[in-house]
Motif scaffolding. Structure first.
Motif, mmCIF file in Angstrom:
data_model
loop_
_atom_site.group_PDB
_atom_site.id
_atom_site.type_symbol
_atom_site.label_atom_id
_atom_site.label_comp_id
_atom_site.label_asym_id
_atom_site.label_seq_id
_atom_site.Cartn_x
_atom_site.Cartn_y
_atom_site.Cartn_z
ATOM 1 N N TRP A 193 6.010 4.139 0.179
ATOM 2 C CA TRP A 193 5.223 2.972 0.541
ATOM 3 C C TRP A 193 4.997 2.925 2.049
ATOM 4 C CZ3 TRP A 193 3.210 0.874 -3.556
ATOM 5 C CH2 TRP A 193 3.914 0.872 -4.760
ATOM 6 N N GLN A 194 3.874 2.334 2.464
ATOM 7 C CA GLN A 194 3.692 2.051 3.878
ATOM 8 C C GLN A 194 4.744 1.038 4.314
ATOM 9 O OE1 GLN A 194 -0.237 0.764 4.961
ATOM 10 N NE2 GLN A 194 -1.168 2.736 4.467
ATOM 11 N N THR A 195 5.083 1.062 5.583
ATOM 12 C CA THR A 195 6.013 0.088 6.132
ATOM 13 C C THR A 195 5.402 -1.303 6.015
ATOM 14 O OG1 THR A 195 6.764 1.745 7.706
ATOM 15 C CG2 THR A 195 7.313 -0.543 8.194
ATOM 16 N N GLY A 196 6.225 -2.273 5.667
ATOM 17 C CA GLY A 196 5.761 -3.647 5.585
ATOM 18 C C GLY A 196 4.972 -3.927 4.325
ATOM 19 N N TYR A 197 4.435 -5.105 4.262
ATOM 20 C CA TYR A 197 3.610 -5.560 3.144
ATOM 21 C C TYR A 197 2.868 -6.788 3.626
ATOM 22 C CZ TYR A 197 7.658 -8.656 2.674
ATOM 23 O OH TYR A 197 8.666 -9.549 2.937
ATOM 24 N N HIS A 198 1.837 -7.149 2.910
ATOM 25 C CA HIS A 198 1.088 -8.352 3.256
ATOM 26 C C HIS A 198 1.421 -9.419 2.230
ATOM 27 C CE1 HIS A 198 -2.332 -11.135 3.354
ATOM 28 N NE2 HIS A 198 -2.276 -10.902 4.642
ATOM 29 N N ASP A 199 1.644 -10.643 2.690
ATOM 30 C CA ASP A 199 1.855 -11.738 1.753
ATOM 31 C C ASP A 199 1.074 -12.951 2.214
ATOM 32 O OD1 ASP A 199 4.071 -13.852 3.030
ATOM 33 O OD2 ASP A 199 4.262 -11.808 3.794
ATOM 34 N N ARG A 200 0.685 -13.748 1.253
ATOM 35 C CA ARG A 200 0.006 -15.003 1.532
ATOM 36 C C ARG A 200 0.715 -16.068 0.726
ATOM 37 N NH1 ARG A 200 -3.206 -18.964 -0.092
ATOM 38 N NH2 ARG A 200 -5.121 -19.555 0.944
ATOM 39 N N ALA A 201 1.296 -17.056 1.396
ATOM 40 C CA ALA A 201 1.933 -18.176 0.703
ATOM 41 C C ALA A 201 0.839 -19.061 0.114
ATOM 42 C CB ALA A 201 2.796 -18.973 1.675
ATOM 43 N N ILE A 202 1.045 -19.486 -1.101
ATOM 44 C CA ILE A 202 0.098 -20.357 -1.788
ATOM 45 C C ILE A 202 0.522 -21.802 -1.513
ATOM 46 C CG2 ILE A 202 -1.008 -20.912 -3.984
ATOM 47 C CD1 ILE A 202 -1.319 -17.936 -3.047
ATOM 48 N N ARG A 203 -0.398 -22.608 -1.031
ATOM 49 C CA ARG A 203 -0.078 -24.014 -0.762
ATOM 50 C C ARG A 203 0.186 -24.751 -2.068
ATOM 51 N NH1 ARG A 203 -4.634 -23.362 2.708
ATOM 52 N NH2 ARG A 203 -5.870 -24.523 1.196
ATOM 53 N N ASP A 204 0.986 -25.800 -1.989
ATOM 54 C CA ASP A 204 1.359 -26.566 -3.180
ATOM 55 C C ASP A 204 0.159 -27.102 -3.944
ATOM 56 O OD1 ASP A 204 4.075 -26.175 -2.785
ATOM 57 O OD2 ASP A 204 4.331 -28.046 -1.667
ATOM 58 N N ASP A 205 -0.899 -27.452 -3.248
ATOM 59 C CA ASP A 205 -2.052 -28.052 -3.919
ATOM 60 C C ASP A 205 -3.071 -27.025 -4.408
ATOM 61 O OD1 ASP A 205 -2.896 -27.293 -1.384
ATOM 62 O OD2 ASP A 205 -4.106 -29.093 -1.062
ATOM 63 N N GLU A 206 -2.792 -25.735 -4.196
ATOM 64 C CA GLU A 206 -3.736 -24.699 -4.617
ATOM 65 C C GLU A 206 -3.478 -24.275 -6.058
ATOM 66 O OE1 GLU A 206 -5.213 -21.717 -1.449
ATOM 67 O OE2 GLU A 206 -3.107 -22.114 -0.967
ATOM 68 N N VAL B 241 0.841 -1.195 0.000
ATOM 69 C CA VAL B 241 0.000 0.000 0.000
ATOM 70 C C VAL B 241 0.881 1.253 0.000
ATOM 71 C CG1 VAL B 241 -1.804 1.246 1.274
ATOM 72 C CG2 VAL B 241 -1.797 -1.257 1.225
ATOM 73 N N VAL B 242 0.457 2.260 -0.749
ATOM 74 C CA VAL B 242 1.140 3.552 -0.803
ATOM 75 C C VAL B 242 0.987 4.262 0.539
ATOM 76 C CG1 VAL B 242 1.160 5.820 -1.932
ATOM 77 C CG2 VAL B 242 0.795 3.753 -3.302
ATOM 78 N N HIS B 243 2.030 4.934 0.970
ATOM 79 C CA HIS B 243 2.034 5.697 2.223
ATOM 80 C C HIS B 243 0.835 6.651 2.251
ATOM 81 C CE1 HIS B 243 3.727 7.594 5.751
ATOM 82 N NE2 HIS B 243 3.701 8.768 5.158
ATOM 83 N N GLN B 244 0.101 6.625 3.337
ATOM 84 C CA GLN B 244 -1.098 7.443 3.552
ATOM 85 C C GLN B 244 -2.168 7.205 2.483
ATOM 86 O OE1 GLN B 244 0.549 11.424 3.903
ATOM 87 N NE2 GLN B 244 0.975 11.098 6.086
ATOM 88 N N ARG B 245 -2.071 6.075 1.819
ATOM 89 C CA ARG B 245 -3.029 5.662 0.776
ATOM 90 C C ARG B 245 -3.250 6.740 -0.288
ATOM 91 N NH1 ARG B 245 -5.279 0.362 2.076
ATOM 92 N NH2 ARG B 245 -6.108 0.504 -0.006
ATOM 93 N N ARG B 246 -2.179 7.495 -0.569
ATOM 94 C CA ARG B 246 -2.277 8.492 -1.646
ATOM 95 C C ARG B 246 -2.550 7.780 -2.964
ATOM 96 N NH1 ARG B 246 3.190 11.047 -1.755
ATOM 97 N NH2 ARG B 246 3.690 8.980 -1.056
ATOM 98 N N GLN B 247 -3.423 8.315 -3.760
ATOM 99 C CA GLN B 247 -3.813 7.680 -5.016
ATOM 100 C C GLN B 247 -2.888 8.128 -6.152
ATOM 101 O OE1 GLN B 247 -7.922 7.313 -5.826
ATOM 102 N NE2 GLN B 247 -8.328 6.483 -3.808
#
Length: 152
Positions: free
Chosen positions: A106-119, A27-33
């Motif tokens: 950018w905002q600090t950090g990020y979100h991630d989701r690992a995809i399982r092998d069977d997905e 996400v962009v810092h302060q959600r600037r568009q």
């Protein structure tokens, strides 16, 4: 809107695995568009392509929304932390230079989701590229300029 107070903790305990798929959101810092300026969005696309061409990742699908991006990748030669540090720092430099701004992008950090092998990766890719439709930015995905998927 303020940054989440514990976003720095998103990095704690994070593990990345070569060959695994990850759905990443930043996400962009302060959600600037800022990415309503599509030329600035193309600077971020350049960094996605660079990571792909350098074989850091296999880029599967991405979309750049006005204030954030989603990117589905399979890690190859770098860790998730190394990849995100490079993408965020390079894009910050280039976007700040092009827009005549300075400082945090950018905002600090990020979100991630690992995809399982069977997905299956296709539902994740469909979710990503349909973001502009769900947000009401366009009526047809082909009308939105800042997205791509390896199957198209």
């Amino acid at each position: 809107m303020q940054e989440r107070p514990n976003s720095h903790r998103l990095r704690q305990g994070r593990h990345s695995e070569k060959g695994r798929g990850y759905l990443i959101t930043v996400v962009v810092h302060q959600r600037r568009q800022i990415f309503t300026d599509w030329q600035l969005g193309r600077l971020l696309v350049t960094e996605f392509r660079r990571a792909h061409e350098q074989k850091w990742v296999s880029s599967i699908a991405w979309v750049i929304m006005p204030d954030h991006f989603h990117w589905l990748v399979q890690l190859e030669q770098r860790s998730l932390a190394q990849l995100m540090q490079a993408i965020k720092s390079r894009s910050t430099l280039n976007i700040n230079r092009a827009s005549g701004t300075q400082g945090s992008f950018w905002q600090t950090g990020y979100h991630d989701r690992a995809i399982r092998d069977d997905e299956d990766l296709r539902p994740f890719a469909r979710y990503i590229v349909a973001n502009p439709l769900r947000a009401g930015l366009v009526e047809k995905i082909g009308d939105y300029p800042l997205w791509d998927a390896c199957w198209l």
